[in-house]
Design a protein around this motif. Sequence first.
Motif, mmCIF file in Angstrom:
data_model
loop_
_atom_site.group_PDB
_atom_site.id
_atom_site.type_symbol
_atom_site.label_atom_id
_atom_site.label_comp_id
_atom_site.label_asym_id
_atom_site.label_seq_id
_atom_site.Cartn_x
_atom_site.Cartn_y
_atom_site.Cartn_z
ATOM 1 N N SER A 1 0.840 -1.201 0.000
ATOM 2 C CA SER A 1 0.000 0.000 0.000
ATOM 3 C C SER A 1 0.873 1.247 0.000
ATOM 4 O O SER A 1 2.067 1.191 0.336
ATOM 5 N N ASP A 2 0.299 2.370 -0.386
ATOM 6 C CA ASP A 2 1.065 3.619 -0.468
ATOM 7 C C ASP A 2 1.640 4.026 0.882
ATOM 8 O O ASP A 2 2.729 4.596 0.957
ATOM 9 N N ASP A 3 0.906 3.735 1.961
ATOM 10 C CA ASP A 3 1.408 4.101 3.288
ATOM 11 C C ASP A 3 2.297 3.014 3.900
ATOM 12 O O ASP A 3 2.740 3.133 5.046
ATOM 13 N N GLU A 4 2.536 1.934 3.125
ATOM 14 C CA GLU A 4 3.420 0.839 3.541
ATOM 15 C C GLU A 4 2.963 0.185 4.845
ATOM 16 O O GLU A 4 3.772 -0.287 5.636
ATOM 17 N N GLU B 1 0.115 -2.062 4.665
ATOM 18 C CA GLU B 1 -0.663 -3.237 4.291
ATOM 19 C C GLU B 1 -0.171 -3.823 2.972
ATOM 20 O O GLU B 1 0.458 -3.137 2.165
ATOM 21 N N HIS C 1 -1.877 -5.541 -0.331
ATOM 22 C CA HIS C 1 -3.161 -5.728 -1.007
ATOM 23 C C HIS C 1 -3.054 -6.877 -2.012
ATOM 24 O O HIS C 1 -2.051 -6.999 -2.730
ATOM 25 N N PRO D 1 -6.978 -6.648 3.098
ATOM 26 C CA PRO D 1 -5.517 -6.630 2.984
ATOM 27 C C PRO D 1 -4.849 -7.275 4.195
ATOM 28 O O PRO D 1 -5.461 -7.458 5.250
#
Length: 544
Positions: A82-85, A87, A89, A113
Amino acid sequence: MSTNNENHYGGITDNNQNNRFLINRLNAVQQLSELQLDQIKRLTRIGTALSAEKKLDRLLEMIVDEARKFTNADAGTLYIMSDDEKELHFAIVQNSSLAVRMGGSGGKIAWPPVRLRNSDGSPNNANVSAYVAVSGETINIADVYHARGFNFAGTKKFDRSTGYRSKSMLVVPLRNHENDIIGVLQLLNALDPKTGEVIKFSPEYQEMILSLASQAAVALSNNRLIHDLENLLESFIRTIATAIDEKSPYTGGHVRRVAELTMTMAHKINDINYGKFADIKFSDDQLRELRLAAWLHDVGKITTPEYVVDKATKLESVYDRIHDVKTRIGLIQKDYATVEGKDKRKDKTTKDKDAAYAIKVLEEEYQFLSEVNKGGEFLDDEKIARIKKIAGRNYVLEGKTRQLLSDEEVYNLCIRRGTLNEEERSIINNHALVSHKMLSQLPFPKKMRNVASYAAAHHEKIDGTGYPLGLKGDELSLQSRIIAIADVFEALTACDRPYKKGKSLSEALKIMEKMAKDNHIDAELYAFFVKEKVYAGYVLEEIR
């Protein structure tokens, strides 16, 4: 003697056995070398294919497909960070035994996720994919049912519900060029090519998958980078277009509406299979190029002065000077109302009647000028003559006799159509040339090299009387003609213009039909616009 012979023959026999052993070893090494060479060649071909694939969904599928082919794996899962690192997906889920293919071109997977950390902030080491994403280690498990340190409760639950038996597993991280982990590749149940039995993923398989994962990560990063840059470019362009629209409260949403109409028309052309446009199919790149051109068609207005863009009436400058005209007429009316001894007429009744009549005439003249000032209707010669006649009236201010209307005011009031005089219209029209100058200097990618020409030609006419370059006929691309029709329709029906009321659908189409007959807009494209009711959704959303 016999013993020597036996020893002799026995020695020969031993030598033959040794030779056969050596030959078999050499053949095995040769076969192994050929296999390794074949795998290296496959890796090279796969790397090239991954780099060439532009569609992200297809690229994700290709990564799992090729990894499974390399290892003869029955199943595979690709997770994307994920973009925020925080999770992982699910991007791709495949299982040949269960005939499962999810994700990629088939759409997003709705499974929740995998969280990389627990609620207390500690790493989620119980989940093998999360562990690999956090640690960067490669995990190779012979049998997940007997593995320690990881919680395969979800895997076992899946097996119970499907009758599947998950066994061997290989999980590797995907690292980009900056060594950041951007995903995790998980392969399940390596199959023996000869027996079909589930076996452990061999060290050779593991090395190959690590190499493939590295290539896949680079290809995936490049693909995402390209898409991110394209999204950034489009978002930036839309921001500029919004700024241009917001520059004037009277044109807010114009660019957006033109862009939406343009793309609706382009997609309709792609869908039809009849007439002149049957063989025209815009590719994804061509549609993107057209969309950017539509969003940028008015970018030149960034240099247009607000007082011109916002000119709501013919006499508007800093304010609407029709109010000054009203004040001057009021002074003349006051003079009539206060005429006493200077009038040569004999009785007061006659004077009062004449004064009242004059005041009424002046009021009518003001109403006429006020209506003309709006610029809503075409001004004929008779009305122009009346304006000039009214302008000849005099009023007295501070002891000086002055003309009711200045030459500049007469010039503006005599504008035949709209509110802009020739000089102001020239400034407005110049925005198309400015658009071309601005956009021509931008280093658009090769697939978008026509953005400048498409955007700047939306005021050109088929008969060559348009601007800024006076292009005509086949000199005008289909894309430019599409934007032109969208721009005209939006301008006619817009309800937010200060100088005119938006036309109804029937009125707008009638005007555009005349423009098509006069060879100002593409007649065949306009006929298509009407037949396919390209405007239908737009009318429901935008025309009130």
